[in-house]
Write an enzyme that holds these catalytic residues in place. Structure first.
Site, short mmCIF file in Angstrom:
data_model
loop_
_atom_site.label_atom_id
_atom_site.label_comp_id
_atom_site.label_asym_id
_atom_site.label_seq_id
_atom_site.Cartn_x
_atom_site.Cartn_y
_atom_site.Cartn_z
N ASP A 13 0.81 -1.23 0.00
CA ASP A 13 0.00 0.00 0.00
C ASP A 13 0.83 1.27 0.00
OD1 ASP A 13 -2.24 -1.64 0.14
OD2 ASP A 13 -2.22 -1.64 2.33
N LYS A 16 1.82 2.17 -5.10
CA LYS A 16 2.33 1.62 -6.37
C LYS A 16 1.37 1.89 -7.53
CE LYS A 16 2.39 -2.44 -4.38
NZ LYS A 16 2.07 -2.08 -2.99
N GLY A 40 -4.56 -4.37 -3.72
CA GLY A 40 -5.56 -3.35 -4.05
C GLY A 40 -4.79 -2.10 -4.42
N HIS A 41 -4.81 -1.75 -5.70
CA HIS A 41 -4.03 -0.62 -6.18
C HIS A 41 -4.98 0.50 -6.60
CE1 HIS A 41 -0.41 -3.46 -7.16
NE2 HIS A 41 -0.78 -3.49 -5.90
N GLN A 189 1.94 -6.16 -3.20
CA GLN A 189 2.42 -6.28 -1.81
C GLN A 189 3.69 -5.43 -1.64
OE1 GLN A 189 1.44 -9.63 -3.42
NE2 GLN A 189 -0.47 -8.75 -2.77
P1 GDP Z 1 -0.76 0.34 -3.53
O1 GDP Z 1 -1.34 -0.94 -3.04
O2 GDP Z 1 0.71 0.42 -3.30
O3 GDP Z 1 -1.13 0.66 -4.96
O4 GDP Z 1 -1.40 1.49 -2.62
P2 GDP Z 1 -2.97 1.64 -2.23
O5 GDP Z 1 -3.69 2.15 -3.42
O6 GDP Z 1 -3.49 0.41 -1.58
O7 GDP Z 1 -2.87 2.72 -1.08
C1 GDP Z 1 -2.33 4.00 -1.30
C2 GDP Z 1 -3.41 5.04 -0.98
O8 GDP Z 1 -2.81 6.32 -0.87
C3 GDP Z 1 -4.46 5.17 -2.07
O9 GDP Z 1 -5.68 5.50 -1.49
C4 GDP Z 1 -3.93 6.34 -2.91
O10 GDP Z 1 -4.98 7.03 -3.60
C5 GDP Z 1 -3.33 7.21 -1.85
N1 GDP Z 1 -2.17 8.01 -2.27
C6 GDP Z 1 -1.17 7.68 -3.13
N2 GDP Z 1 -0.24 8.66 -3.18
C7 GDP Z 1 -0.67 9.61 -2.30
C8 GDP Z 1 -0.11 10.85 -1.84
O11 GDP Z 1 0.97 11.27 -2.23
N3 GDP Z 1 -0.85 11.55 -0.93
C9 GDP Z 1 -2.02 11.11 -0.43
N4 GDP Z 1 -2.65 11.86 0.46
N5 GDP Z 1 -2.57 9.95 -0.83
C10 GDP Z 1 -1.89 9.20 -1.74
P1 IMO Z 2 -0.88 -4.21 -2.21
O1 IMO Z 2 -0.44 -4.76 -3.53
C1 IMO Z 2 -0.95 -4.64 2.14
C2 IMO Z 2 -0.93 -8.73 3.73
C3 IMO Z 2 -2.17 -9.14 4.48
C4 IMO Z 2 -1.56 -10.09 5.49
C5 IMO Z 2 -0.47 -10.79 4.67
C6 IMO Z 2 -0.89 -12.15 4.12
O2 IMO Z 2 -2.17 -3.49 -2.25
O3 IMO Z 2 0.22 -3.42 -1.58
P2 IMO Z 2 -2.46 -12.87 2.10
O4 IMO Z 2 -3.93 -12.64 1.86
O5 IMO Z 2 -1.58 -12.35 1.02
O6 IMO Z 2 -2.17 -14.30 2.44
O7 IMO Z 2 -2.13 -12.03 3.44
O8 IMO Z 2 -0.15 -9.92 3.61
N1 IMO Z 2 -1.15 -8.21 2.35
C7 IMO Z 2 -1.12 -6.92 2.02
N2 IMO Z 2 -0.97 -5.82 2.80
N3 IMO Z 2 -1.05 -4.51 0.79
C8 IMO Z 2 -1.18 -5.61 0.01
O9 IMO Z 2 -1.16 -5.53 -1.33
C9 IMO Z 2 -1.26 -6.88 0.61
N4 IMO Z 2 -1.41 -8.14 0.16
C10 IMO Z 2 -1.33 -8.95 1.22
O10 IMO Z 2 -2.80 -8.05 5.10
O11 IMO Z 2 -0.92 -9.37 6.51
MG MG Z 3 -2.87 -1.61 -1.78
#
Ligand code: GDP
Ligand code: IMO
Ligand code: MG
Length: 377
Positions: A13, A16, A40-41, A189
């Site tokens: 998270d 990416k 979840g991206h 991840q």
């Molecule tokens: P990922 O799994 O690495 O793609 O990240 P996620 O999408 O799960 O979580 C990142 C969250 O931060 C999302 O809700 C993005 O919209 C938000 N986000 C990304 N870059 C920024 C930033 O620079 N500032 C803020 N406030 N939010 C951001």
């Molecule tokens: P993105 O791509 C954050 C974590 C789960 C748990 C561990 C194992 O959005 O960054 P699993 O279901 O993979 O067996 O869970 O890994 N986990 C993540 N945490 N971002 C993710 O993906 C994750 N994918 C798995 O919360 O701790």
């Molecule tokens: Mg994510």
């Protein structure tokens, strides 16, 4: 031409999805190489807000071919739903711009049941998985009893909807590179969730680090140019497991990070645990991935915090104690800033401190969730 890789440097998270969407215009293909719909991206751009779980975050670019590589595990029901939702939002998806590896493994309903049952049985020692069947699907893969996408024709309901996307992707990727075009690999991840290099057993079941980018696609080391590590300006973690810099969610700063950072999981909606930036674990990620550049995301979330702490490592004189540096924060808003020179001086000092401590160039600073809320340096 080269392949560039984007990999999360922490526990996922990191942002990416935003970065892949931002950079994808310069690539012919964007490829997921590991994980499944545990990811979840989030992508926010002029077309709206999208939460992608399996489909690469390059899908909002009409000229980009999106590939789900052989290292991934796929829940066909989720993928069908994701394609449908994207199409309803006006995103064109065809067998021209979406390709699924015939060697990716299928997450079956029994994998999800097993994931949930195992977590229940672990009780106080649960991992906090996403409950999507990821671990059991990879267990079957490694145990040589898995089912691959090439066998999807045995399930008429699924093959009618997904059959046309399934191809052998290694050769397709090789041809793209041989044709002088670029490929971006989209990590899922983060390095600290890697099955080998992460905080085992509190990890996911695949190699989310650079090795997974090779085995999960069929590309070779000589193909790689940049390996970009993505870090938040602080740290978050969902699920159980060690987290040295964790801040109590009920503390003023803990609350600040959760609320301002909107730190709720994209996949499960769970509140993310938040903490300070951890140089020691970031250095570990840099070492095992070979990041030659890093991006610092969500800088704006630190706006208004008086004193920022950075974990430098543990010192063990007698009982081990954590060593922190304290850096003065900034009151001004950095939200949406696009030029480095417009950042408050203390934000520059914080970034320089991270860059010097990590000995790796910061090339991107993100100041908001939208595509253009970004500083390129
Ligand atoms: P990922 O799994 O690495 O793609 O990240 P996620 O999408 O799960 O979580 C990142 C969250 O931060 C999302 O809700 C993005 O919209 C938000 N986000 C990304 N870059 C920024 C930033 O620079 N500032 C803020 N406030 N939010 C951001
Ligand atoms: P993105 O791509 C954050 C974590 C789960 C748990 C561990 C194992 O959005 O960054 P699993 O279901 O993979 O067996 O869970 O890994 N986990 C993540 N945490 N971002 C993710 O993906 C994750 N994918 C798995 O919360 O701790
Ligand atoms: Mg994510």
């Amino acid at each position: 031409m080269p392949a560039d890789v984007i990999i999360g440097g922490q526990w996922g998270d990191e942002g990416k999805g935003k970065l892949v969407d931002l950079l994808a215009k310069d690539y012919s293909a964007v490829v997921r190489f590991s994980g499944g719909n545990n990811a979840g991206h989030t992508v926010i751009n002029e077309y709206g807000k999208f939460k992608l779980h399996l489909i690469p975050s390059g899908i909002l670019h009409s000229k980009v071919t999106c590939v789900i590589g052989n290292g991934c595990v796929i829940d066909p029901n989720i993928l069908i739903e994701e394609i449908k939702n994207l199409k309803e939002s006006g995103v064109a998806i065809s067998s021209e711009n979406l390709i699924i590896s015939d060697k990716a493994h299928i997450i079956l309903p029994r994998h999800i049941e097993k994931d949930l049952a195992q977590e229940k049985a672990r009780a106080d020692f649960k991992i906090g998985t996403t409950g999507r069947g990821i671990g059991p699907a990879y267990m079957d893969k490694v145990g040589r009893s898995g089912v691959r996408m090439e066998s999807l024709h045995k399930w008429p309901k699924w093959s009618a909807k997904l059959g046309k996307y399934i191809k052998s992707t290694e050769k397709i990727l090789r041809d793209i590179l041989n044709n002088g075009e670029n490929i971006m690999l989209e990590g899922a991840q983060g390095a600290l969730l890697d099955i080998d290099h992460g905080s085992y057993p509190y990890v996911t079941s695949s190699n989310s680090t650079i090795g997974g980018a090779l085995t999960g696609t069929g590309l070779i080391p000589a193909d790689f140019r940049d390996i970009l590590g993505v870090f938040k300006a602080y740290t978050t973690r969902v699920g159980e497991g060690p987290f040295p810099t964790e801040i109590n969610q009920l503390d003023k700063i803990g609350k600040h990070l959760v609320e301002k950072g909107k730190e709720f999981g994209t996949t499960t909606g769970r509140e993310r645990r938040c903490g300070w930036f951890d140089i020691e674990s970031a250095k570990h990620s840099i070492m095992i991935n070979g990041f030659n550049k890093i991006a610092i995301m969500k800088l704006d979330v630190l706006d208004g915090i008086e004193k920022l702490k950075v974990h430098m490592g543990d010192v063990s004189e007698g009982a081990p104690t954590s060593k922190y540096e304290t850096i003065t924060g900034w009151k001004e808003s950095t939200f949406g800033i696009t030029k480095y020179e417009d950042l408050p001086n203390n934000a520059k000092i914080y970034l320089k401190f991270l860059e010097e401590s990590l000995n790796t160039k910061i090339c991107i600073i993100s100041t908001g969730p939208e595509r253009d809320q970004t500083i390129h340096i």
